[in-house]
Design an enzyme around this catalytic site. Sequence first.
Site, PDB file in Angstrom:
ATOM      1  N   ARG A  57       0.823  -1.204   0.000  1.00  0.00           N
ATOM      2  CA  ARG A  57       0.000   0.000   0.000  1.00  0.00           C
ATOM      3  C   ARG A  57       0.860   1.259   0.000  1.00  0.00           C
ATOM      4  NH1 ARG A  57      -4.156   2.087   4.616  1.00  0.00           N
ATOM      5  NH2 ARG A  57      -2.138   2.562   5.546  1.00  0.00           N
ATOM      6  N   ASP A  96     -10.036  -5.604  -9.166  1.00  0.00           N
ATOM      7  CA  ASP A  96      -9.433  -4.832  -8.084  1.00  0.00           C
ATOM      8  C   ASP A  96      -8.128  -4.144  -8.500  1.00  0.00           C
ATOM      9  OD1 ASP A  96      -8.739  -3.793  -5.654  1.00  0.00           O
ATOM     10  OD2 ASP A  96      -8.646  -5.672  -4.567  1.00  0.00           O
ATOM     11  N   TYR A 139     -11.352   6.496  -5.507  1.00  0.00           N
ATOM     12  CA  TYR A 139     -10.990   7.295  -4.328  1.00  0.00           C
ATOM     13  C   TYR A 139      -9.926   8.352  -4.586  1.00  0.00           C
ATOM     14  CZ  TYR A 139      -7.272   3.730  -3.675  1.00  0.00           C
ATOM     15  OH  TYR A 139      -6.220   2.865  -3.828  1.00  0.00           O
ATOM     16  N   HIS A 169     -15.113   3.916   2.169  1.00  0.00           N
ATOM     17  CA  HIS A 169     -13.923   3.120   1.816  1.00  0.00           C
ATOM     18  C   HIS A 169     -13.813   1.837   2.632  1.00  0.00           C
ATOM     19  CE1 HIS A 169      -9.699   1.829   2.051  1.00  0.00           C
ATOM     20  NE2 HIS A 169      -9.604   2.274   0.809  1.00  0.00           N
ATOM     21  N   HIS A 185     -13.923  -7.879  -0.454  1.00  0.00           N
ATOM     22  CA  HIS A 185     -12.919  -8.525   0.404  1.00  0.00           C
ATOM     23  C   HIS A 185     -13.514  -8.894   1.768  1.00  0.00           C
ATOM     24  CE1 HIS A 185     -10.146  -7.005  -2.548  1.00  0.00           C
ATOM     25  NE2 HIS A 185     -10.157  -5.780  -2.107  1.00  0.00           N
ATOM     26  N   HIS A 240     -14.997  -1.793   1.334  1.00  0.00           N
ATOM     27  CA  HIS A 240     -13.962  -2.788   1.676  1.00  0.00           C
ATOM     28  C   HIS A 240     -14.241  -3.200   3.118  1.00  0.00           C
ATOM     29  CE1 HIS A 240     -10.922  -0.476  -1.088  1.00  0.00           C
ATOM     30  NE2 HIS A 240     -11.365  -1.526  -1.741  1.00  0.00           N
TER      31      HIS A 240
END
Length: 470
Positions: free
Chosen positions: A93, A335, A132, A218, A284, A247
């Site tokens: 990330r 994704d 986002y 989110h 997820h 998520h």
Amino acid sequence: MSTTEALHGSSHALFAMHAYLPDGWRRNVLLRWNDAGALTSVLADAMPPPDAAHASGPIMPGMPNVHSHAFQRAMAGLTEYRGDARDSFWSWRDLMYRFAARITPEMLDAIACWLYIEMLKAGYTSVCEFHYLHHAPDGAPYANRAELAERVTDAAARAGIGLTMLPVLYQHSGFGARAPRADQCRFVNTPEALLDLLDALRRARPEHGGLTYGVAPHSLRAVSPEGLRALLDGFSARLPHAPIHIHIAEQTGEVDECLTATGARPVAWLFDHVDVDERWCLVHATHLDDAETAALARSAAVAGLCPTTEANLGDGVFPAQAYLDGHGRIGIGSDSHVAVDWRAELRLAEYGQRLVRRVRNVLASERRRQVGERLVDAALAGGAQATGRATGALRAGCRADWLVLDAYHPSIDGRPPGSWLSGIVFGEHGETPISDVHVGGRCVVRARRHVDEAQAYAAYRAAVAALMND
Ligand code: ZN
């Protein structure tokens, strides 16, 4: 061989010797659709009328893709090296944030358009974009708050894919309303600002048959309970039936933090605090205990599975057998786009189960013994629900979205129709079995080529080169 002839004639009719309808493979199927791109009739055991084009191979519904972050396409394959012995989702990330920080509106447009062309060629005819990346690199909103969302929306229109645009609310860097990090500044909004962005987007790009809107808090770590409530209230006042994606439980670390902060696991918390109905797609939902698995399966919500990304990021394995046997609904997403191929997602969903359980054909059922058919049916129905658009089936009233399979592909040629979907999901022998792709009745991929792919690839390549040279 060209698949169809005279598709754009006034008749809007197609005759297929084999078509995958809601009740399975049927012979001699006649489709008709209108100028708005919706199917008006689907008849099996029909005679071919003189005005109908003929499909060159079996046809099946286009697959919805329930989860995409378009910009991440450009970094697929660039993070497959060891930076630290403990590389994880979280170190990935950090790299992804550094990448996101450099993207301009022009780059995003080029990356998204190429990605959506890849999706179409792979047989995805709809995508839910979990968007986002909102602001300029310094965190200031663009003069047009919806600048980047508009770029993605326009890229989808150019590529010709159906779009569910989901502007994402991101507020915090963790549970307990922790302040966002500097490298999250492009994502951050208040619920009110995010709803303003959605309003601006809907004015600039109104809904039509190929475009709809939803919203995406989110995650529970990035949105406070108060923020979630404000977002859902404001959104439902505007679009009471539109999709909501989140998520939910991708990482065990996230589950542990949720337990510490709230006393509940993420899915349990969501069910305790929100009416989770058919509008919801829980992306997820990887880490579920038995009670959460049962609750999610009993609800009308969709679990958004992204098996290739979840494998790539080392997330874990979704309890798919218990969930499907409990009548849970699934959709599949690409994704992070390490793979753009619904067949690969379904294959890995099954293989994850086989590897863990050391048995075969785990996700078949007594009623649906072909694993490929059961998974395709589930992903079409759940995927369509998550898009909030009428798609995912060859049925009057649905979008005229279908794939033409290559009748001479080794997974199909000479084999019985009942084996075809398992054949194309589990067989991977080079050239794709998907020859042509139609969206809203329009042919966008013909003989494995998208009409605009050369031009779109040149723009994509330039965007990637600029990102690499920065
Ligand atoms: Zn995601």
